[in-house]
Design an enzyme around this catalytic site. Structure first.
Site, mmCIF file in Angstrom:
data_model
loop_
_atom_site.group_PDB
_atom_site.id
_atom_site.type_symbol
_atom_site.label_atom_id
_atom_site.label_comp_id
_atom_site.label_asym_id
_atom_site.label_seq_id
_atom_site.Cartn_x
_atom_site.Cartn_y
_atom_site.Cartn_z
ATOM 1 N N THR A 170 0.666 -1.149 0.534
ATOM 2 C CA THR A 170 0.024 0.092 -0.273
ATOM 3 C C THR A 170 1.480 1.253 -0.288
ATOM 4 O O THR A 170 0.952 1.739 0.754
ATOM 5 C CB THR A 170 -0.914 0.188 1.538
ATOM 6 O OG1 THR A 170 -0.176 -0.517 2.482
ATOM 7 C CG2 THR A 170 -2.119 -1.080 0.568
ATOM 8 N N GLU B 32 -0.566 -6.515 10.333
ATOM 9 C CA GLU B 32 1.166 -7.483 10.803
ATOM 10 C C GLU B 32 1.704 -5.668 11.326
ATOM 11 O O GLU B 32 1.586 -5.192 11.767
ATOM 12 C CB GLU B 32 1.099 -7.141 9.563
ATOM 13 C CG GLU B 32 2.531 -8.098 9.544
ATOM 14 C CD GLU B 32 2.702 -9.128 10.282
ATOM 15 O OE1 GLU B 32 1.809 -9.697 10.031
ATOM 16 O OE2 GLU B 32 3.086 -8.936 11.974
ATOM 17 N N LEU C 152 5.065 -7.439 12.397
ATOM 18 C CA LEU C 152 6.302 -7.410 12.438
ATOM 19 C C LEU C 152 7.366 -6.388 12.681
ATOM 20 O O LEU C 152 6.942 -5.369 11.467
ATOM 21 C CB LEU C 152 6.611 -8.296 11.167
ATOM 22 C CG LEU C 152 6.446 -7.855 9.917
ATOM 23 C CD1 LEU C 152 7.674 -8.011 9.610
ATOM 24 C CD2 LEU C 152 6.171 -9.895 9.516
ATOM 25 N N ARG C 153 8.157 -6.508 12.814
ATOM 26 C CA ARG C 153 9.768 -5.627 12.794
ATOM 27 C C ARG C 153 10.628 -6.423 12.014
ATOM 28 O O ARG C 153 10.530 -7.380 11.592
ATOM 29 C CB ARG C 153 10.271 -5.590 14.200
ATOM 30 C CG ARG C 153 9.530 -5.034 15.028
ATOM 31 C CD ARG C 153 9.978 -5.107 16.346
ATOM 32 N NE ARG C 153 10.909 -6.387 16.498
ATOM 33 C CZ ARG C 153 11.817 -7.069 17.542
ATOM 34 N NH1 ARG C 153 12.252 -6.102 18.249
ATOM 35 N NH2 ARG C 153 11.683 -7.820 17.682
ATOM 36 N N GLU C 154 10.904 -5.269 10.459
ATOM 37 C CA GLU C 154 11.846 -6.801 10.061
ATOM 38 C C GLU C 154 13.370 -6.133 10.311
ATOM 39 O O GLU C 154 13.495 -5.240 11.365
ATOM 40 C CB GLU C 154 11.522 -5.142 8.438
ATOM 41 C CG GLU C 154 10.709 -5.523 7.060
ATOM 42 C CD GLU C 154 11.387 -4.895 6.204
ATOM 43 O OE1 GLU C 154 12.069 -4.771 5.634
ATOM 44 O OE2 GLU C 154 9.983 -4.535 5.295
ATOM 45 N N PHE D 148 12.706 2.440 21.401
ATOM 46 C CA PHE D 148 12.404 3.968 20.570
ATOM 47 C C PHE D 148 12.986 4.985 20.777
ATOM 48 O O PHE D 148 12.429 5.807 20.980
ATOM 49 C CB PHE D 148 10.840 3.449 19.606
ATOM 50 C CG PHE D 148 10.463 2.447 19.171
ATOM 51 C CD1 PHE D 148 10.515 1.386 19.279
ATOM 52 C CD2 PHE D 148 9.997 2.946 17.890
ATOM 53 C CE1 PHE D 148 10.313 0.177 18.124
ATOM 54 C CE2 PHE D 148 10.322 1.923 16.370
ATOM 55 C CZ PHE D 148 10.315 0.494 16.946
ATOM 56 N N LEU D 149 13.767 4.236 22.261
ATOM 57 C CA LEU D 149 14.832 6.074 22.383
ATOM 58 C C LEU D 149 16.091 5.628 22.358
ATOM 59 O O LEU D 149 16.413 5.959 22.935
ATOM 60 C CB LEU D 149 14.321 5.840 24.354
ATOM 61 C CG LEU D 149 12.839 6.290 24.774
ATOM 62 C CD1 LEU D 149 13.025 6.342 26.049
ATOM 63 C CD2 LEU D 149 12.445 7.783 23.891
ATOM 64 N N CYS E 147 7.393 1.621 6.372
ATOM 65 C CA CYS E 147 6.246 1.945 6.826
ATOM 66 C C CYS E 147 5.983 3.178 7.338
ATOM 67 O O CYS E 147 5.528 3.781 7.082
ATOM 68 C CB CYS E 147 6.210 0.554 8.086
ATOM 69 S SG CYS E 147 5.540 -1.119 7.302
ATOM 70 N N LYS F 54 17.510 0.157 8.408
ATOM 71 C CA LYS F 54 17.602 -0.553 9.815
ATOM 72 C C LYS F 54 18.700 -2.004 9.280
ATOM 73 O O LYS F 54 18.225 -2.367 8.415
ATOM 74 C CB LYS F 54 16.868 -0.816 10.420
ATOM 75 C CG LYS F 54 15.471 -1.510 10.283
ATOM 76 C CD LYS F 54 14.799 -1.511 11.090
ATOM 77 C CE LYS F 54 13.978 -3.246 11.024
ATOM 78 N NZ LYS F 54 12.713 -3.046 12.181
HETATM 79 P P1 NAD Z 1 6.333 -5.759 -0.629
HETATM 80 O O1 NAD Z 1 6.076 -4.937 -1.606
HETATM 81 O O2 NAD Z 1 7.623 -6.199 -0.541
HETATM 82 O O3 NAD Z 1 5.374 -7.255 -0.933
HETATM 83 C C1 NAD Z 1 4.224 -7.284 -1.644
HETATM 84 C C2 NAD Z 1 3.527 -7.813 -2.630
HETATM 85 O O4 NAD Z 1 2.289 -8.118 -3.297
HETATM 86 C C3 NAD Z 1 4.806 -7.586 -4.701
HETATM 87 O O5 NAD Z 1 5.766 -8.986 -4.349
HETATM 88 C C4 NAD Z 1 4.336 -7.658 -5.220
HETATM 89 O O6 NAD Z 1 3.976 -8.257 -6.301
HETATM 90 C C5 NAD Z 1 2.365 -8.334 -4.634
HETATM 91 N N1 NAD Z 1 1.394 -7.940 -5.446
HETATM 92 C C6 NAD Z 1 0.734 -6.831 -5.392
HETATM 93 N N2 NAD Z 1 -0.435 -7.065 -6.039
HETATM 94 C C7 NAD Z 1 -0.779 -8.605 -6.107
HETATM 95 C C8 NAD Z 1 -1.701 -8.750 -6.899
HETATM 96 N N3 NAD Z 1 -2.655 -8.644 -7.148
HETATM 97 N N4 NAD Z 1 -1.573 -10.282 -6.662
HETATM 98 C C9 NAD Z 1 -0.063 -10.453 -6.654
HETATM 99 N N5 NAD Z 1 0.435 -10.494 -5.700
HETATM 100 C C10 NAD Z 1 0.658 -9.521 -6.142
HETATM 101 O O7 NAD Z 1 5.057 -5.008 0.723
HETATM 102 P P2 NAD Z 1 5.562 -5.288 2.407
HETATM 103 O O8 NAD Z 1 6.758 -4.732 2.693
HETATM 104 O O9 NAD Z 1 5.198 -7.166 2.410
HETATM 105 O O10 NAD Z 1 4.399 -4.800 2.693
HETATM 106 C C11 NAD Z 1 3.128 -5.238 2.457
HETATM 107 C C12 NAD Z 1 1.834 -4.452 3.556
HETATM 108 O O11 NAD Z 1 2.103 -5.160 4.668
HETATM 109 C C13 NAD Z 1 2.093 -2.859 3.117
HETATM 110 O O12 NAD Z 1 1.321 -2.730 3.201
HETATM 111 C C14 NAD Z 1 2.374 -2.815 4.436
HETATM 112 O O13 NAD Z 1 2.783 -1.430 4.593
HETATM 113 C C15 NAD Z 1 2.013 -3.675 5.330
HETATM 114 N N6 NAD Z 1 2.991 -3.766 6.970
HETATM 115 C C16 NAD Z 1 4.671 -3.981 5.979
HETATM 116 C C17 NAD Z 1 5.982 -4.280 7.271
HETATM 117 C C18 NAD Z 1 7.046 -4.297 7.097
HETATM 118 O O14 NAD Z 1 7.701 -3.913 8.072
HETATM 119 N N7 NAD Z 1 7.255 -4.885 5.583
HETATM 120 C C19 NAD Z 1 5.444 -4.361 8.621
HETATM 121 C C20 NAD Z 1 3.748 -4.052 8.745
HETATM 122 C C21 NAD Z 1 2.827 -3.790 7.881
#
Ligand code: NAD
Length: 429
Positions: free
Chosen positions: A86, A151, A153-155, A251-252, A262, A319
């Protein structure tokens, strides 16, 4: 249970592997064929501590499969998780919903039997209603519920966090959907700490949490600026503050500003949503503005510490523990340094390949930290990789033209760096 996960990125892949490890049958779907081919051939597509081992174990056991076919992933699934991106809209900064809407439209066609569509992507409040409407339009006879399952999770700690969640927020508007999500997490037992709320509250909890954490980082960064002027030590201040259980120590850690995929996107999306509802959120608005400015202040700080323009950069990921460079403060500082005419040679233990896709040949890439500092006028530590703590400072200094260190991550104490012969600039003291 059979689980389909749409989107096999930083959230979808660790979650898929985690659910498979819990005993579920998982099908991960992604639109990018190359990604799916790699995963099917046993090649992991992102770095997360401990992920590769679990990925291989469950892939070889047939508990997790990878496909580009929505049909294969959704047909017969008890739960379909949406984990697509998103990203921020380039102009309005609100969350761009095109991937969510496309996924909803596509998955709707293949729903068979009662299915819970669980949204794990971070989405504006009310998205659950939109997804429900889209599915209903495409497939009026589908038997389904949409829940919000944000979600947290922390990367860098995705595997750890999957198996040790602080809480699992479930925004379900029906008892039936709630029961399915309860079953999904049943293997966790009491550890799951499930919190059931209404769908819009769940969607809000995610933004409210991320915005709060971003503000906490911004707060300690401003304190760090104050400490530098006032002669206090921000690390001592943070320690003293963090012992107050109402504040807490996390976070300090002062640094170059928050980044990643994010916090910048979610604070902006929250601000846009609040403006739409006519609600003033001055704390979030200020945090966004000041955090953006901080990257440029940090580039200035580095250049001020040295007379030269050959800068060695240690760390490019946003990070430690990940190869993700999306809105990495390190990358933004690198770009700001380049704009000021600096020449950069950089090293990151995991993020070199990803960084190359972002800055290409505008910088040089080193084989290791000692190679990065060859002939440099200054070394800037921009990402908190634990392996940087083990660097031999005397060896580092010996390779440099002038021994100047700007440590934006509190990797070394002033005493450590100075006793190795560095002219040291840190943060907040
Ligand atoms: P990302 O870009 O790593 O992965 C998204 C994947 O979705 C991509 O591989 C893309 O090809 C695929 N995709 C998109 N449209 C598609 C469709 N119609 N059909 C099939 N596959 C499709 O994104 P992310 O970092 O995993 O984040 C995903 C969501 O989770 C976001 O909204 C983000 O804000 C949220 N989020 C991310 C984290 C994080 O640490 N990265 C943590 C919490 C929440």
């Amino acid at each position: 249970m059979k689980i389909g996960i749409i989107g096999t990125g930083y959230v979808g892949l660790p979650s898929g592997v985690g659910f498979a490890e819990l005993g579920h049958d998982v099908v991960c779907i992604d639109a990018i064929k190359q990604k799916i081919d790699d995963l099917n051939s046993g090649k992991i597509t992102l770095y997360e501590d401990g992920l590769e081992e679990l990925f291989n174990k469950n892939r070889l056991a047939g508990k997790i499969k990878f496909t580009t076919s929505m049909k294969e992933g959704v047909e017969g699934a008890d739960v379909v998780i949406i984990a697509v991106g998103t990203p921020p809209h380039p102009v309005t900064k609100e969350a761009d919903m095109k991937y969510i809407h496309a996924a909803a439209k596509e998955l709707a066609q293949y729903i068979t039997g009662y299915t819970v569509v669980a949204d794990k992507s971070t989405v504006p409040v009310g998205t659950g209603d939109d997804v429900e409407k889209i599915i209903r339009e495409v497939n009026p006879n589908a038997d389904f519920d949409v829940v919000s399952l944000p979600e947290f999770l922390r990367e860098g700690f995705a595997v750890h966090d999957f198996f040790n969640p602080d809480r699992i927020i479930v925004g379900a508007n029906t008892e039936r959907a709630r029961k399915v999500i309860e079953d999904l997490y049943k293997p966790f037992g009491d550890k799951a700490n499930m919190v059931y709320v209404n769908r819009k509250s769940s969607e809000t909890i995610k933004y409210a949490s991320n915005a709060f954490l971003a503000m906490k980082i911004h707060y300690i960064n401003e304190m760090a600026n104050f400490c530098e002027k006032a002669g206090a030590d921000v690390y001592e201040v943070a320690k003293g503050m963090g012992l107050d259980t109402r504040i807490g120590p996390k976070f300090l850690n002062p640094g170059p500003g928050y980044g990643g995929s994010c916090f910048p996107k979610d604070t902006n999306a929250m601000a846009v949503m609040a403006r739409k509802y006519g609600v003033e959120m001055s704390l979030i608005e200020t945090t966004i503005r000041q955090n953006d400015a901080r990257k440029f202040d940090m580039a200035e700080k580095i250049l001020k510490a040295t007379n030269g323009k050959n800068i060695a950069v240690l760390g490019l990921a946003f990070k430690g523990g990940t190869d993700d460079c999306r809105q990495s403060p390190a990358m933004e500082i690198v770009n700001a340094l380049l704009e000021k005419g600096a020449q950069i040679k950089a090293y990151d233990p995991k993020a070199m390949t990803v960084a190359k896709t972002l800055v290409g040949d505008k910088i040089e890439y080193a084989n290791d930290a000692y190679d990065a500092v060859q002939g440099a006028d200054a070394v800037a530590i921009l990402t908190e990789w634990t392996c940087f703590k083990d660097l031999d400072l005397s060896k580092l200094k010996a390779n440099m033209k002038s021994p100047v260190m700007v440590d934006l991550r509190n990797t070394f104490s002033k005493e450590q760096a100075e006793s190795a012969g560095f002219k040291f600039t840190g943060i907040g003291r």
